[in-house]
Motif scaffolding. Structure first.
Motif, mmCIF file in Angstrom:
data_model
loop_
_atom_site.group_PDB
_atom_site.id
_atom_site.type_symbol
_atom_site.label_atom_id
_atom_site.label_comp_id
_atom_site.label_asym_id
_atom_site.label_seq_id
_atom_site.Cartn_x
_atom_site.Cartn_y
_atom_site.Cartn_z
ATOM 1 N N MET A 41 -2.239 -2.402 -4.696
ATOM 2 C CA MET A 41 -3.337 -2.344 -3.740
ATOM 3 C C MET A 41 -3.069 -1.330 -2.625
ATOM 4 O O MET A 41 -4.002 -0.709 -2.112
ATOM 5 N N VAL A 42 -1.818 -1.161 -2.239
ATOM 6 C CA VAL A 42 -1.500 -0.164 -1.223
ATOM 7 C C VAL A 42 -1.796 1.240 -1.754
ATOM 8 O O VAL A 42 -2.366 2.084 -1.043
ATOM 9 N N VAL A 43 -1.408 1.500 -3.000
ATOM 10 C CA VAL A 43 -1.732 2.792 -3.620
ATOM 11 C C VAL A 43 -3.244 2.956 -3.718
ATOM 12 O O VAL A 43 -3.792 4.040 -3.447
ATOM 13 N N LEU A 44 -3.937 1.892 -4.097
ATOM 14 C CA LEU A 44 -5.404 1.921 -4.169
ATOM 15 C C LEU A 44 -6.005 2.231 -2.798
ATOM 16 O O LEU A 44 -6.905 3.075 -2.682
ATOM 17 N N ASN A 45 -5.535 1.544 -1.761
ATOM 18 C CA ASN A 45 -6.083 1.745 -0.416
ATOM 19 C C ASN A 45 -5.845 3.165 0.088
ATOM 20 O O ASN A 45 -6.691 3.738 0.788
ATOM 21 N N GLY A 242 -4.701 -4.482 -10.060
ATOM 22 C CA GLY A 242 -4.200 -5.193 -8.885
ATOM 23 C C GLY A 242 -4.786 -6.587 -8.762
ATOM 24 O O GLY A 242 -4.064 -7.559 -8.492
ATOM 25 N N HIS A 243 -6.104 -6.715 -8.963
ATOM 26 C CA HIS A 243 -6.744 -8.029 -8.876
ATOM 27 C C HIS A 243 -6.315 -8.931 -10.031
ATOM 28 O O HIS A 243 -6.211 -10.151 -9.863
ATOM 29 N N TYR A 244 -6.057 -8.342 -11.202
ATOM 30 C CA TYR A 244 -5.564 -9.146 -12.322
ATOM 31 C C TYR A 244 -4.208 -9.757 -11.962
ATOM 32 O O TYR A 244 -3.971 -10.953 -12.173
ATOM 33 N N LEU A 264 5.666 -7.295 2.833
ATOM 34 C CA LEU A 264 6.342 -6.049 2.494
ATOM 35 C C LEU A 264 5.358 -4.910 2.236
ATOM 36 O O LEU A 264 5.761 -3.750 2.167
ATOM 37 N N ASP A 265 4.100 -5.237 2.097
ATOM 38 C CA ASP A 265 3.079 -4.188 1.934
ATOM 39 C C ASP A 265 3.060 -3.246 3.127
ATOM 40 O O ASP A 265 2.672 -2.078 3.003
ATOM 41 N N LEU A 266 3.458 -3.752 4.304
ATOM 42 C CA LEU A 266 3.443 -2.922 5.509
ATOM 43 C C LEU A 266 4.387 -1.729 5.362
ATOM 44 O O LEU A 266 4.084 -0.618 5.818
ATOM 45 N N VAL A 267 5.522 -1.955 4.715
ATOM 46 C CA VAL A 267 6.494 -0.882 4.534
ATOM 47 C C VAL A 267 5.913 0.219 3.662
ATOM 48 O O VAL A 267 5.953 1.408 4.016
ATOM 49 N N SER A 268 5.359 -0.157 2.519
ATOM 50 C CA SER A 268 4.807 0.847 1.604
ATOM 51 C C SER A 268 3.569 1.523 2.177
ATOM 52 O O SER A 268 3.361 2.732 1.986
#
Length: 299
Positions: A41-45, A242-244, A264-268
């Protein structure tokens, strides 16, 4: 013959990995699925932020989920439409409506604030999910998780609070408004996983959000470039995958036990924001990130 042997070897390795994963504790499995979903999701965003800078937010919303739906169509055709008919179609549309409202806020703010800030604000939704899971589904919440969640929320406030008084504070508030809607949507998803397969939920998410978002998308439609069409196609793949993964984590373990790794999403997101958009994380973002990471390790 060598090609067949190679393919057979790969299939055996994949089967072995699948067998080992299934032997893990359900909470560990849920954390793995949730972690993969978070990074995806981070890559998607990151990709979506680049696209949303040049197009209307609601057009970006529509195209993102329209392409996500197209990605699912080959799977539906292969298995047959009957295999993707939901048992709770009303629940699917309710979840789609709630998620679309949250996405409306999210896409309006997306091109206006840094990725790290966006991710930090999103943590409030995950904390609301943990609270909602306790209130409505009576999932167990030990005091250690409550304390760690409060520490994580404090870290989020360290990141967000200084931004609310600046010129971009309006968009931070808009992003914050999406958090309770996403929390409600994911709680509905958790309820749906009792009767529906993860891929069915993802498919009907694409249908409902595409239908709900198309009227607003047509108001300010602008013809995308070839590169933008390709970007939305990539987003369709990333979003569906991602949703899957997220739905699989909801189906395997309690929501409260899988949300800890999402910090940990904050780091990426900070790293990708710096690499792609030259967004240098502020001092408060870094301090808040340390607090959030500490709470994640504790949980």
């Amino acid at each position: 013959m060598p090609r067949t042997d190679s393919r057979t070897g790969i299939q055996r390795r994949l089967a072995l990995v699948k067998h080992r994963v299934h032997r893990l504790d359900p909470t560990v499995q849920g954390l793995i699925w949730s972690g993969v979903a978070g990074f995806t999701m981070v890559v998607l965003n990151t990709t979506m932020r680049g696209l949303a800078m040049d197009l209307d937010p609601f057009q970006s919303l529509f195209l993102r989920y329209a392409f996500g739906l197209l990605v699912m169509l080959p799977l539906v055709m292969r298995a047959g439409v009957a295999a993707y008919m939901p048992k709770q179609i009303g629940g699917q549309f309710l979840r789609g409506a709630v998620h679309t409202i949250g996405l409306g806020f999210w896409f309006v703010a997306l091109p206006k604030i840094p990725l790290a800030d966006m991710t930090a604000i999103g943590f409030t939704g995950r904390l609301l999910m943990m609270l909602g899971a306790y209130i409505y589904t009576r999932q167990p919440m030990h005091w250690e998780r409550w304390l760690a969640a409060l520490i994580g929320f404090g870290g989020v406030m360290i990141v967000v609070a200084p931004k609310l008084s600046g010129s971009g504070g309006y968009y931070h508030l808009v992003m914050l408004a999406s958090a309770p809607m996403f929390a409600a949507s994911f709680l509905l998803t958790k309820a749906l996983t009792r009767d529906e397969r993860a891929e069915v939920i993802v498919f009907w998410q694409g249908i409902t959000i595409t239908l709900f978002s198309i009227p607003l998308a047509l108001l300010h439609w602008k013809s995308p470039t070839l590169a933008q069409w390709f970007g939305f196609a990539v987003c369709g793949v990333l979003g569906s995958f991602g949703h899957y993964c997220l739905n699989r984590s909801f189906g395997i373990a309690d929501i409260s036990s899988t949300q800890s790794i999402k910090f940990l999403d904050l780091v990426s997101s900070a790293l990708l924001g710096w690499l792609v958009f030259s967004d240098v994380p502020s001092e408060t973002t870094l301090i808040g990130g340390v607090v959030i990471s500490a709470s994640t390790i504790w949980i």
